[in-house]
Motif scaffolding. Structure first.
Motif, PDB file in Angstrom:
ATOM      1  N   PHE A 168      -0.814 109.353  24.769  1.00  0.00           N
ATOM      2  CA  PHE A 168      -1.530 108.162  25.217  1.00  0.00           C
ATOM      3  C   PHE A 168      -2.917 108.535  25.728  1.00  0.00           C
ATOM      4  O   PHE A 168      -3.119 109.622  26.278  1.00  0.00           O
ATOM      5  CB  PHE A 168      -0.766 107.472  26.360  1.00  0.00           C
ATOM      6  N   THR A 169      -3.854 107.595  25.554  1.00  0.00           N
ATOM      7  CA  THR A 169      -5.182 107.722  26.155  1.00  0.00           C
ATOM      8  C   THR A 169      -5.761 106.315  26.288  1.00  0.00           C
ATOM      9  O   THR A 169      -5.054 105.322  26.097  1.00  0.00           O
ATOM     10  CB  THR A 169      -6.088 108.639  25.313  1.00  0.00           C
ATOM     11  N   GLU A 170      -7.056 106.241  26.618  1.00  0.00           N
ATOM     12  CA  GLU A 170      -7.741 104.953  26.714  1.00  0.00           C
ATOM     13  C   GLU A 170      -8.744 104.819  25.561  1.00  0.00           C
ATOM     14  O   GLU A 170      -9.345 105.813  25.144  1.00  0.00           O
ATOM     15  CB  GLU A 170      -8.499 104.834  28.044  1.00  0.00           C
ATOM     16  N   ASN A 171      -8.895 103.609  25.066  1.00  0.00           N
ATOM     17  CA  ASN A 171      -9.906 103.332  24.044  1.00  0.00           C
ATOM     18  C   ASN A 171     -11.228 103.044  24.744  1.00  0.00           C
ATOM     19  O   ASN A 171     -11.738 101.922  24.740  1.00  0.00           O
ATOM     20  CB  ASN A 171      -9.466 102.146  23.177  1.00  0.00           C
ATOM     21  N   GLU A 172     -11.780 104.083  25.366  1.00  0.00           N
ATOM     22  CA  GLU A 172     -13.022 103.968  26.126  1.00  0.00           C
ATOM     23  C   GLU A 172     -13.933 105.148  25.803  1.00  0.00           C
ATOM     24  O   GLU A 172     -13.472 106.231  25.430  1.00  0.00           O
ATOM     25  CB  GLU A 172     -12.737 103.902  27.630  1.00  0.00           C
TER      26      GLU A 172
ATOM     27  N   ARG B 173     -19.228 113.525  26.932  1.00  0.00           N
ATOM     28  CA  ARG B 173     -19.559 114.236  25.703  1.00  0.00           C
ATOM     29  C   ARG B 173     -20.854 113.713  25.069  1.00  0.00           C
ATOM     30  O   ARG B 173     -21.707 114.494  24.626  1.00  0.00           O
ATOM     31  CB  ARG B 173     -18.425 114.104  24.680  1.00  0.00           C
ATOM     32  N   LEU B 174     -21.030 112.414  25.040  1.00  0.00           N
ATOM     33  CA  LEU B 174     -22.134 111.824  24.286  1.00  0.00           C
ATOM     34  C   LEU B 174     -23.444 111.791  25.064  1.00  0.00           C
ATOM     35  O   LEU B 174     -24.514 112.027  24.503  1.00  0.00           O
ATOM     36  CB  LEU B 174     -21.762 110.409  23.845  1.00  0.00           C
ATOM     37  N   PHE B 175     -23.355 111.473  26.355  1.00  0.00           N
ATOM     38  CA  PHE B 175     -24.584 111.189  27.102  1.00  0.00           C
ATOM     39  C   PHE B 175     -24.720 112.005  28.382  1.00  0.00           C
ATOM     40  O   PHE B 175     -25.669 111.811  29.143  1.00  0.00           O
ATOM     41  CB  PHE B 175     -24.632 109.697  27.473  1.00  0.00           C
ATOM     42  N   GLY B 176     -23.755 112.927  28.625  1.00  0.00           N
ATOM     43  CA  GLY B 176     -23.809 113.709  29.859  1.00  0.00           C
ATOM     44  C   GLY B 176     -23.511 112.894  31.088  1.00  0.00           C
ATOM     45  O   GLY B 176     -23.877 113.298  32.205  1.00  0.00           O
ATOM     46  N   GLY B 177     -22.847 111.757  30.918  1.00  0.00           N
ATOM     47  CA  GLY B 177     -22.552 110.867  32.034  1.00  0.00           C
ATOM     48  C   GLY B 177     -21.177 111.104  32.615  1.00  0.00           C
ATOM     49  O   GLY B 177     -20.549 112.150  32.413  1.00  0.00           O
ATOM     50  N   THR B 178     -20.694 110.093  33.317  1.00  0.00           N
ATOM     51  CA  THR B 178     -19.400 110.175  34.000  1.00  0.00           C
ATOM     52  C   THR B 178     -18.423 109.219  33.351  1.00  0.00           C
ATOM     53  O   THR B 178     -18.766 108.073  33.024  1.00  0.00           O
ATOM     54  CB  THR B 178     -19.557 109.811  35.491  1.00  0.00           C
ATOM     55  N   ASN B 179     -17.193 109.648  33.163  1.00  0.00           N
ATOM     56  CA  ASN B 179     -16.157 108.803  32.598  1.00  0.00           C
ATOM     57  C   ASN B 179     -15.361 108.110  33.701  1.00  0.00           C
ATOM     58  O   ASN B 179     -15.118 108.694  34.755  1.00  0.00           O
ATOM     59  CB  ASN B 179     -15.205 109.633  31.730  1.00  0.00           C
ATOM     60  N   ARG B 180     -14.951 106.868  33.423  1.00  0.00           N
ATOM     61  CA  ARG B 180     -14.100 106.148  34.373  1.00  0.00           C
ATOM     62  C   ARG B 180     -12.753 106.834  34.530  1.00  0.00           C
ATOM     63  O   ARG B 180     -12.152 106.813  35.601  1.00  0.00           O
ATOM     64  CB  ARG B 180     -13.902 104.702  33.885  1.00  0.00           C
TER      65      ARG B 180
END
Length: 896
Positions: A252-256, A261-268
């Motif tokens: 299982f995972t989230e469709n988010e 990886r893409l923008f160097g940002g933070t994931n929820r």
């Protein structure tokens, strides 16, 4: 195609009449969502580069989803598809790969092989086959090698890489079967075609389209493991159960989006869209949620498939938890497949040869697999671009803020063209009407609904530019679908025809007011779907200044007027008010006919010296010049030939009187249309843009194998231009058109579509229609040489059948199993490829090889109509019964 009374026919009846939700679930998932307009939020509108194939596995989409062999509900809330890994690829295979517009020498080209094998209109049974290589997929090689080739070179295809050598690939057959409107079974058969055992990680996947990330507080659905299955809880769809038969681990995972990886940002959350790729390929066990919940789930199935062997995986989604045994599971498939066989046995004419039967069934399957859920709220999309003022923004589709799409469409194909195109849809609706009238009518309704048709009457062209102009084929499609419906069901759907007529009338007047620059009944329209066929880009300002009077634009409007006249006559049978409108459309056609044929001072499009119609270039100083390119542009006036049956005329004396009075008042009109005022062999009236003498001259070129008549249909440009190119100097530059039977060397419209020589099915279909109408109008006494110079005389019915046969021959295998459409690729005649057909966008003008989009069954699906129409049909039957009578034929050739 005749009536069917089997189980599938009953499902269609229940869906249309009883509103049973048999169409709720279907193959509505796109083959490609990345690289499209709706997902493009770039400042400059560079859609292909904004969301790439590389980003697609990690970024949640805004407006839709994609996947391999996908299935979903009709709002794409729950999605089903297949992912896989061969142990060698650098990424998990979750979606097909292809080139963007700037990456290939012909651009926008998928580099995979899959085939739509079978299907029914309610999607009670569907089957397709994907060929997955066992060696590492050559992503970088495909991009680099194509980048090094110019427009004169062939594309570098996946087969060219040698990756299928020694048959080292898997045939992955995906079948769907319905055990009720809401219970969907999937059977995945993995066959190892190679000489050695091979490993495969197979991941049947279920997920929710991300509808929660864009609105704060939007409800979030959830998937969770329960009793070895996946329980789905969705705020709109409710509860469902997704079950993989057997003991397989669930992940299982989230469709988010993976912002890190893409923008160097933070994931929820640490569990993001690309988790399965990282888990399977990179071995990151921590990528998936150990709590066994999320918005995306899969079964992780490790297979070792023996050489020449196969393995079957069974999956289902249902309203209640179910886990049928393999025997019961497979029995449902056998029942649905048997019902599909019965459905096609009922609707296909028994005189069809076996090869034609297979072609027809696979063409229909391609049309059915190419349905797709399409969502695009343009006003919201504009707002998300920071556009606050409605319209006139300079942003793509800024004047189409009213368009709000959330529907299932028939797409040209769902990889290269995962968006509806207006004139494609007209032809697709006609082809689909042969198996599913309800859905065909729905497609016309959508385009003409307030959510799509512009308040000014324009029909949206395609998402790259809704304001562009596609040919107005929708009245023709509407009336043909109406006639099919009436013939098949024995009743006329006047309410639908009347409702549609008023919306078409609005569009007709948009054409009259917007595309007749000088008010002379001569029309423009720009490229009109024919891309690079012209000397210049006809949608851009001309390098000479001035404007073009277009032979094709004017022909389209002549056909439009003829068809609106037909519809008005039909409606007048129950409401005489439509006689006035019939008179109006007759007069529109009459004045167009005069304008096209006006010969004074070289004003007309007809060229007496060449016996052909041409575009007319109007210079800023008022002078004119015919652009003498022998192309489909000049053949399209032939399409404006329509027969009116006696029953539509005899009981309307007011109209007959009005037409005669109009002709008497305008002698120039009478001269042009007089042949159509006289009854034909059986009392028919024929309206056309030419009389018999000019018709013979046009047909002499059309049927000349050194000009338009190719071995596999009518070419879009005359082969005459191979040795005699047309050239037009402007300043220090020379513009021109040559005959190019395969790909074009022109960069117009991205250079990825070619009307400079190949065969295109939609316009061939209109040529066949015109010839049949002309035959009914002129009878057996009118014959022409076919091919030109052969000395062999044919009636126009026989000519129409000859063209149909040549088109069908594109897909018929020879004694060695080679089909012209596959371009001489030997592998397509081999054991595990020979029964699978690719229905391309267009075809080589000399050898029939498929070109352009490889899976554009779309309008090429018209091949499902031609053989069945002519099977067992004689010219005498057509003359005696007219087209309506032919449409009512039972398979034995009797009329009901």
């Amino acid at each position: 195609m005749a009536n069917s009374s089997g189980a599938e026919a009953r499902r269609l009846h229940d869906a249309d009449i009883e509103a049973t939700a048999w169409r709720r679930w279907g193959p509505y998932l796109s083959d490609r969502q990345w690289g499209g307009v709706r997902e493009d939020y770039s400042p400059g509108g560079d859609a292909w580069s904004y969301l790439t194939h590389d980003h697609a596995r990690s970024r949640a989409y805004r407006w839709g989803e994609d996947g391999i062999a996908g299935f979903s509900d009709d709002k794409q809330q729950v999605c089903l598809a297949l992912a896989m890994w061969n142990g060698n690829d650098p990424i998990l295979k979750e979606r097909y790969f292809g080139l963007t517009n700037s990456e290939g020498n012909h651009g926008e080209d998928v580099k995979e092989y899959w085939f739509h094998v079978d299907g029914t209109p309610t999607h009670s049974y569907m089957k397709m086959v994907y060929k997955y290589p066992q060696r590492e997929f050559p992503y970088n090689d495909l991009v680099a090698t194509n980048a090094g080739r110019d427009r004169r070179s062939f594309e570098y295809e996946l087969l060219d890489t040698g990756i299928f050598g020694e048959d080292r690939y898997f045939d992955i057959a995906i079948e769907y079967a319905k055990d009720g409107p809401e219970d969907i079974l999937a059977r995945i058969t993995v066959a190892n075609r190679g000489p050695d055992p091979a490993m495969l990680r197979l991941l049947p996947t279920v997920w929710f389209r991300n509808t929660w990330s864009w609105d704060e507080g939007a409800p979030r659905p959830i998937l969770r493991e329960q009793d070895g299955a996946v329980k789905l809880e969705h705020p709109e769809l409710g509860e469902r159960w997704w079950t993989v038969i057997g003991d397989h681990p669930l992940i299982f995972t989230e469709n988010e989006t993976n912002n890190e990886r893409l923008f160097g940002g933070t994931n929820r959350t640490p569990y993001v869209k690309d988790a399965f790729d990282r888990y399977v390929v990179q071995g990151e066990k921590e990528a998936v949620n150990p709590e066994k919940s999320g918005t995306k789930a899969a079964a992780d199935i490790a297979l070792e498939v023996p050489a020449g062997g196969e393995t079957i995986i069974r999956v289902m989604i249902s309203e209640e938890p179910r886990r049928p045994g393999e025997e019961a599971f497979d029995a449902i498939f056998e029942a649905r497949r048997s019902e599909a066989d019965q459905f096609y046995a009922d609707i296909l004419h028994p005189d069809l040869r076996e090869a034609e039967r297979k072609i027809t069934r696979q063409a229909v399957a391609g049309l059915l697999w190419s349905k797709q859920y399409y969502e695009y709220d343009v006003e919201r999309w504009l707002a998300e671009h920071g556009q606050d003022t409605l319209g006139g923004s300079g942003i793509r589709n800024g004047e189409w803020y009213h368009l709000s799409a959330s529907d299932v469409f028939s797409m040209p194909d769902t990889w290269e063209y995962p968006w509806f195109a207006a004139w494609d849809l007209g032809f697709q609706a006609v082809a689909l009407a042969t198996v599913d009238l309800g859905f065909a009518k729905n497609q016309i309704d959508l385009l003409l609904s307030r959510r799509y048709q512009h308040p000014n009457g324009q029909i949206p062209a395609y998402e790259w530019n809704f304001g562009d102009v596609n040919p107005p084929v929708h009245a023709w499609a509407t009336y043909l679908i109406y006639e099919l419906d009436k013939a098949r069901n024995g009743r006329a759907d006047h309410a639908w025809l009347e409702r549609t007529f008023h919306k078409l009338a609005k569009n007709f007047m948009w054409w009259v007011n917007r595309k007749d620059v000088d008010g002379r009944n001569i029309f423009q329209g720009g490229f009109l779907g024919l891309d690079n066929i012209g000397v210049f880009d006809r949608s851009a300002p001309l390098p000479t200044g001035g404007h073009l009077d277009q032979a094709d634009g004017t022909a389209w409007m002549a056909l439009y007027a003829q068809t609106m006249l037909s519809i008005a006559l039909e409606l007048s049978a129950t409401d005489p008010v439509y006689l006035e409108q019939a008179q109006t459309y007759f007069e529109h056609f009459a004045w167009i006919s005069v304008a096209v044929n006006h010969a004074a001072a070289g004003e007309g499009m007809w060229d007496e010296e060449d016996g052909f119609f041409y575009d007319l270039l109007r210079m800023p100083d008022g002078s004119t010049r015919r652009l003498k390119v022998r192309s489909m542009v000049g053949l399209l006036p032939l399409a404006a030939a329509t027969v009116y049956q006696p029953r539509l005329i005899e009981n309307r004396p007011e109209l007959v009187k009005g037409v005669l009075e109009f002709a008497e008042r305008h002698p120039i009109v009478r001269e042009m249309i007089e042949p159509g005022l006289a009854p034909g062999p059986h009392g028919e009236r024929l309206l056309a843009l030419f009389e018999k003498t000019r018709l013979r001259r046009i047909l002499a070129r059309l049927l000349d194998e050194n000009e338009f008549l190719g071995p596999y249909g009518i070419r879009s440009v005359s082969k005459h231009h191979a040795e005699h190119p047309f050239e037009f100097p402007v300043g220090d530059r020379t513009y021109g058109v040559t005959y190019q039977p395969a790909e074009s060397d022109s960069g117009m419209f991205g250079g990825n579509s070619n009307w400079r020589g190949p065969v295109w099915f939609p316009v061939n279909a209109l040529m066949i229609r015109a010839l049949l109408n002309l035959y009914v109008g002129y009878g057996d006494e009118f014959t022409v040489e076919c091919p030109t110079g052969s000395g062999h005389q044919m009636t126009l019915f026989e000519v129409a059948r000859e063209i149909s046969d040549r088109l069908t021959r594109t897909f018929v295998p020879d004694e060695n199993g080679n089909r012209p459409c596959h371009g001489g690729q030997a592998i397509f005649a081999s054991e595990h490829w020979k029964d699978h057909i690719l229905f391309a966008e267009y075809f080589h003008g000399d050898n029939g090889a498929g070109l352009g989009a490889a899976h554009q069954t779309g309008w090429t699906g018209l091949v499902a109509v031609f053989p069945n129409l002519f099977a067992g049909l004689t010219g005498r039957e057509l003359l005696d019964n007219g087209m309506a009578g032919v449409l009512r034929r039972e398979p034995e050739g009797r009329t009901s």
